[in-house]
Design a protein around this motif. Structure first.
Motif, mmCIF file in Angstrom:
data_model
loop_
_atom_site.group_PDB
_atom_site.id
_atom_site.type_symbol
_atom_site.label_atom_id
_atom_site.label_comp_id
_atom_site.label_asym_id
_atom_site.label_seq_id
_atom_site.Cartn_x
_atom_site.Cartn_y
_atom_site.Cartn_z
ATOM 1 N N VAL A 110 -7.091 2.233 -6.603
ATOM 2 C CA VAL A 110 -8.323 1.470 -6.393
ATOM 3 C C VAL A 110 -9.440 2.494 -6.194
ATOM 4 C CG1 VAL A 110 -9.522 -0.189 -4.928
ATOM 5 C CG2 VAL A 110 -7.073 -0.453 -5.387
ATOM 6 N N HIS A 111 -10.462 2.404 -7.009
ATOM 7 C CA HIS A 111 -11.565 3.368 -7.024
ATOM 8 C C HIS A 111 -12.868 2.613 -6.801
ATOM 9 C CE1 HIS A 111 -14.482 6.214 -8.695
ATOM 10 N NE2 HIS A 111 -13.558 7.149 -8.621
ATOM 11 N N PRO A 112 -13.819 3.178 -6.044
ATOM 12 C CA PRO A 112 -15.061 2.456 -5.737
ATOM 13 C C PRO A 112 -16.057 2.365 -6.897
ATOM 14 C CG PRO A 112 -15.123 4.644 -4.783
ATOM 15 C CD PRO A 112 -13.736 4.463 -5.348
ATOM 16 N N GLY A 113 -15.814 3.069 -7.979
ATOM 17 C CA GLY A 113 -16.758 3.079 -9.089
ATOM 18 C C GLY A 113 -17.670 4.283 -9.012
ATOM 19 N N ALA A 114 -18.272 4.603 -10.149
ATOM 20 C CA ALA A 114 -19.105 5.792 -10.238
ATOM 21 C C ALA A 114 -20.205 5.579 -11.270
ATOM 22 C CB ALA A 114 -18.251 7.005 -10.615
ATOM 23 N N VAL A 115 -21.086 6.557 -11.344
ATOM 24 C CA VAL A 115 -22.126 6.586 -12.373
ATOM 25 C C VAL A 115 -22.091 7.940 -13.067
ATOM 26 C CG1 VAL A 115 -23.657 5.002 -11.125
ATOM 27 C CG2 VAL A 115 -23.954 7.470 -10.870
ATOM 28 N N MET A 116 -22.630 7.975 -14.269
ATOM 29 C CA MET A 116 -22.860 9.218 -14.994
ATOM 30 C C MET A 116 -24.269 9.140 -15.563
ATOM 31 S SD MET A 116 -21.005 10.724 -18.420
ATOM 32 C CE MET A 116 -21.051 9.108 -19.162
ATOM 33 N N VAL A 117 -24.969 10.258 -15.529
ATOM 34 C CA VAL A 117 -26.343 10.313 -16.026
ATOM 35 C C VAL A 117 -26.405 11.303 -17.188
ATOM 36 C CG1 VAL A 117 -28.755 10.779 -15.450
ATOM 37 C CG2 VAL A 117 -27.216 9.823 -13.710
ATOM 38 N N VAL A 118 -27.047 10.880 -18.280
ATOM 39 C CA VAL A 118 -27.316 11.746 -19.423
ATOM 40 C C VAL A 118 -28.799 12.112 -19.349
ATOM 41 C CG1 VAL A 118 -27.281 11.947 -21.940
ATOM 42 C CG2 VAL A 118 -25.541 10.553 -20.762
ATOM 43 N N PRO A 119 -29.133 13.258 -18.713
ATOM 44 C CA PRO A 119 -30.533 13.636 -18.536
ATOM 45 C C PRO A 119 -31.071 14.367 -19.771
ATOM 46 C CG PRO A 119 -29.113 14.571 -16.808
ATOM 47 C CD PRO A 119 -28.242 14.115 -17.942
ATOM 48 N N LEU A 120 -32.186 13.894 -20.283
ATOM 49 C CA LEU A 120 -32.824 14.458 -21.469
ATOM 50 C C LEU A 120 -34.110 15.173 -21.073
ATOM 51 C CD1 LEU A 120 -32.554 11.241 -23.688
ATOM 52 C CD2 LEU A 120 -30.895 13.108 -23.528
ATOM 53 N N VAL A 121 -34.248 16.417 -21.509
ATOM 54 C CA VAL A 121 -35.495 17.162 -21.301
ATOM 55 C C VAL A 121 -35.996 17.606 -22.669
ATOM 56 C CG1 VAL A 121 -35.000 17.950 -18.960
ATOM 57 C CG2 VAL A 121 -34.253 19.324 -20.876
ATOM 58 N N GLU A 122 -37.312 17.737 -22.770
ATOM 59 C CA GLU A 122 -37.885 18.215 -24.023
ATOM 60 C C GLU A 122 -38.380 19.631 -23.837
ATOM 61 O OE1 GLU A 122 -40.753 15.818 -26.037
ATOM 62 O OE2 GLU A 122 -39.516 14.017 -25.916
ATOM 63 N N GLU A 172 0.847 -1.192 0.000
ATOM 64 C CA GLU A 172 0.000 0.000 0.000
ATOM 65 C C GLU A 172 0.881 1.240 0.000
ATOM 66 O OE1 GLU A 172 -3.809 0.347 2.418
ATOM 67 O OE2 GLU A 172 -2.358 1.475 3.636
ATOM 68 N N LEU A 173 0.641 2.139 -0.957
ATOM 69 C CA LEU A 173 1.393 3.389 -1.023
ATOM 70 C C LEU A 173 0.663 4.523 -0.319
ATOM 71 C CD1 LEU A 173 2.673 3.329 -4.713
ATOM 72 C CD2 LEU A 173 3.842 2.569 -2.641
ATOM 73 N N CYS A 174 -0.662 4.504 -0.402
ATOM 74 C CA CYS A 174 -1.457 5.589 0.176
ATOM 75 C C CYS A 174 -2.895 5.116 0.343
ATOM 76 C CB CYS A 174 -1.416 6.797 -0.758
ATOM 77 S SG CYS A 174 -2.522 8.139 -0.292
ATOM 78 N N LYS A 175 -3.492 5.480 1.450
ATOM 79 C CA LYS A 175 -4.915 5.196 1.649
ATOM 80 C C LYS A 175 -5.559 6.473 2.168
ATOM 81 C CE LYS A 175 -8.381 2.142 3.197
ATOM 82 N NZ LYS A 175 -8.893 1.086 2.435
ATOM 83 N N GLY A 176 -6.340 7.123 1.308
ATOM 84 C CA GLY A 176 -7.013 8.354 1.676
ATOM 85 C C GLY A 176 -8.475 8.108 1.954
ATOM 86 N N ASN A 177 -9.232 9.194 2.080
ATOM 87 C CA ASN A 177 -10.677 9.082 2.306
ATOM 88 C C ASN A 177 -11.401 8.528 1.084
ATOM 89 O OD1 ASN A 177 -10.497 10.163 4.895
ATOM 90 N ND2 ASN A 177 -10.656 12.258 4.117
ATOM 91 N N PHE A 178 -10.818 8.745 -0.095
ATOM 92 C CA PHE A 178 -11.492 8.398 -1.336
ATOM 93 C C PHE A 178 -10.704 7.384 -2.156
ATOM 94 C CE2 PHE A 178 -12.322 10.041 -5.834
ATOM 95 C CZ PHE A 178 -13.400 9.217 -6.034
ATOM 96 N N LEU A 179 -9.405 7.574 -2.262
ATOM 97 C CA LEU A 179 -8.597 6.737 -3.133
ATOM 98 C C LEU A 179 -7.597 5.900 -2.335
ATOM 99 C CD1 LEU A 179 -7.819 9.297 -5.968
ATOM 100 C CD2 LEU A 179 -9.582 7.532 -5.944
ATOM 101 N N HIS A 180 -7.256 4.769 -2.937
ATOM 102 C CA HIS A 180 -6.332 3.818 -2.332
ATOM 103 C C HIS A 180 -5.304 3.494 -3.422
ATOM 104 C CE1 HIS A 180 -6.069 -0.358 -0.153
ATOM 105 N NE2 HIS A 180 -5.015 0.388 0.065
#
Length: 193
Positions: free
Chosen positions: A41-53, A13-21
């Motif tokens: 090491v990252h916990p994963g994420a999401v992205m949303v493409v919101p469509l409005v008319e 282990e080189l570094c263990k922060g609040n978010f990244l390892h």
């Protein structure tokens, strides 16, 4: 493809922060030589493409402007965020859309998975489309500051082309959007629970 596989021999282990390892692994290459691999090491994420008319039925996109400290600049992005421990990607997508933009969606479609930095991170981003948006109140984190705005797909494509948008996940979302709007790629829409 086994002839390309690397095998872990040791890990530190080189570094263990609040978010990244950050780890450094010693690996055995297919030719038998040893080398090291450093990665996040990252916990994963999401992205949303919101469509409005619009009132005239034209599609607009919900986007954000957010200052990104590592680059020291404001970036244009689609809403996105880290998956919390025990949270499913779809739950995260719903939460991030509501928290960052105030919108809730009537319909959702999972587009796919993105690995933005395969050379040094385990990060993945689950890509979701949302439509039938209902406006509400944003619930930003205390340290989160961003502007929410709408743009047309052609405006987004122009920003991708001229270098205004350089965020990898947003560029990938633009590819998905272009193919979805042209009918080349289909999405399986589901009503929100």
């Amino acid at each position: 493809m086994n002839h390309l596989q690397e095998s872990k021999v040791a890990s530190s282990e080189l570094c263990k922060g609040n978010f990244l390892h950050v780890l450094r692994d010693t690996v055995s290459l297919p030719n038998g030589h040893l080398t090291t691999r450093e990665y996040v090491v990252h916990p994963g994420a999401v992205m949303v493409v919101p469509l409005v008319e619009d009132a005239d039925g034209q599609v607009r996109l919900v986007l954000e402007r957010q200052f990104r400290y590592p680059l020291h600049r404001v970036m244009i992005e689609f809403p996105a965020g880290k998956i919390d421990p025990g949270e499913e990607p779809f739950q995260c997508a719903q939460r991030e859309l509501r928290e960052e933009t105030g919108y809730q969606a009537r319909s959702w479609a999972r587009a796919g998975l993105l690995h933005p930095v395969i050379s040094y991170s385990t990060e993945f981003i689950d890509i979701w489309f949302a439509r039938g948006l209902i406006a509400g109140e944003r619930r930003l984190d205390e340290d989160e500051m961003l502007d929410v705005f709408t743009a047309t797909p052609s405006e987004l494509m122009a920003w991708c082309r001229d270098g205004t948008v350089t965020d990898a996940k947003t560029l990938i979302a633009a590819l998905w959007l272009q193919n979805v709007l042209s009918g080349t790629w289909k999405l399986d829409w589901l009503d929100a629970p």
